[in-house]
Design an enzyme around this catalytic site. Structure first.
Site, PDB file in Angstrom:
ATOM      1  N   CYS A 106      93.425  48.163  77.458  1.00 25.15           N
ATOM      2  CA  CYS A 106      93.345  46.737  77.113  1.00 25.15           C
ATOM      3  C   CYS A 106      94.389  46.324  76.076  1.00 25.15           C
ATOM      4  CB  CYS A 106      91.978  46.400  76.531  1.00 25.15           C
ATOM      5  SG  CYS A 106      90.590  47.024  77.448  1.00 25.15           S
TER       6      CYS A 106
HETATM    7  O1  KQY Z   1      88.731  44.864  76.985  1.00 22.03           O
HETATM    8  C1  KQY Z   1      89.539  43.995  76.941  1.00 22.03           C
HETATM    9  N1  KQY Z   1      90.409  43.868  77.895  1.00 22.03           N
HETATM   10  C2  KQY Z   1      89.552  42.992  75.891  1.00 22.03           C
HETATM   11  C3  KQY Z   1      88.399  43.006  75.015  1.00 22.03           C
HETATM   12  C4  KQY Z   1      88.432  41.848  74.107  1.00 22.03           C
HETATM   13  C5  KQY Z   1      87.511  41.944  73.004  1.00 22.03           C
HETATM   14  C6  KQY Z   1      87.654  40.842  72.036  1.00 22.03           C
HETATM   15  N2  KQY Z   1      86.805  41.032  70.938  1.00 22.03           N
END
Ligand code: KQY
Length: 367
Positions: A358
């Site tokens: 992420c």
């Molecule tokens: O897992 C993701 N792709 C993003 C997570 C975002 C979390 C924001 N607190």
């Protein structure tokens, strides 16, 4: 001059390559918002530095940093990491950054989806998100890439996985969630994916990882490792709320074929034992109205499938789990015999709501 394109990537001969195809490099964003990252972001900055400093042994890395943190980031990152100034809302470039598409001549372009912080005013994780919504354009400008810009289609890069050969995998939980594109039905969403990713077939896993705050991003439950080859987050514990989710995904994928009509090879990647937020961790995050709170005892959506495939390496999240860290390394060693498996202790990234996949975005090579 960089152009904002109005055409359709598929019609122009562009497709999203698989992550396992060669990269020009990788993009990241420095973490600092104190209502998401505990202790003013310091532990997360250390973890992000470890990811970037490991990754740069294999491919170029660009870290986008706010003016306030430029000097600190420059100090913590190896010299080989390029550091550029950028204003952002948070550090999830997989979701806020461009999806890169490429044609047969090796030309690369960006796709700039709309971003609403995983759900906008209905279900979003923070407010506002306007700077994050500009990240894809800024990265495309820096790289001198023309980019396709969608006016009103919400999508995050973590909610798609492609094989680069005509297939994309998504979850119904996320893409059909009312907080994304409620005016579009499943068929219309498929049409957008096909047009902008240059694919022919969309596979719909029902759900992602239990309690994933992204509404079940596909990149936390599975990873395309090569055409046909998938790893899937799994648990043998039938009493774990993750069990029915992984079982449904497994059965669905087992009975499907990809765009080329091939059966999929699925490797199970056992999730770690439960990761819960401690009292100290909860208390060290700033509490701000409009941002998802971090409560003591909350289970985190921990999964080894959230790794990054680099040129020559896998950057794998580890959780200091006595049994399953080693199991994840063993499975990935078997799946990726030609890449080094490089583990990074990722609890601090997980506490922010995601993991290594992420916080990274690959830029395909122009060859
Ligand atoms: O897992 C993701 N792709 C993003 C997570 C975002 C979390 C924001 N607190």
């Amino acid at each position: 001059m960089v152009k904002r394109l109005t055409g359709i990537p598929k019609n122009d001969g562009f497709r999203m390559p698989g992550e396992f195809e060669p990269h020009e490099g990788c993009w990241m964003i420095w973490p600092e918002r104190t209502d998401n990252w505990r202790l003013g972001g310091k532990p997360a900055q250390k973890a992000f530095s470890e990811v970037a400093n490991t990754l740069v042994e294999y491919e170029k890395v660009t870290m986008c940093v706010s003016p306030n943190q430029f000097k600190n980031a420059r100090e913590m990152l190896k010299d080989q990491v390029r550091v550029v100034e950028m204003s952002v809302d948070d550090s999830w470039i997989r979701d806020s950054g461009p999806t890169f598409v490429k044609n047969n001549a090796g030309e690369v372009r960006g796709v700039d989806w709309r971003f609403n912080a995983w759900g906008g005013l209905a279900d979003g994780l923070y407010f506002p998100w306007d700077k994050d919504d500009q990240v894809a354009r800024k990265v495309s400008e820096i790289e001198n890439f023309d980019y396709y810009s969608l006016e009103d289609f919400i999508l995050e890069g973590g909610s798609i996985h492609t094989d680069g050969e005509g297939t994309v995998i998504v979850t119904e939980e996320c893409l059909l969630h009312e907080s994304r594109n409620p005016k579009l039905d499943k068929e219309e969403i498929e049409a957008q994916l096909k047009a902008y990713l240059g694919v022919e077939k969309v596979l719909w896993i029902p759900e992602g990882i239990y309690l994933d705050e992204t509404n079940g991003h596909v990149d936390n439950i599975m990873h395309y490792c090569a055409p046909r080859v998938i790893v899937l987050a799994w648990t043998d514990d039938e009493n774990d709320p993750q069990y029915p989710r992984s079982k449904k995904a497994y059965e669905y994928l087992l009975n499907e074929t990809d765009a080329k009509g091939r059966k999929l090879v699925i490797h199970k990647l056992h999730i770690p034992n439960e990761v819960l937020i401690t009292k100290e961790e909860s208390e060290s995050v700033d509490k701000i109205d409009g941002t998802l709170p971090r409560q003591e005892g909350d289970r985190q959506a921990a999964s080894y499938a959230n790794f990054y495939i680099a040129n020559g390496a896998i950057i794998l999240p580890l959780f200091n789990d006595e049994k399953y860290d080693q199991n994840a390394k063993d499975v990935l060693n078997e799946v990726f015999p030609d890449r080094e498996i490089r583990g990074v202790y990722a609890r601090e990234i997980l506490l922010g709501g995601g993991n290594i996949h992420c916080i990274t975005q690959q830029q395909p090579s122009e060859k």
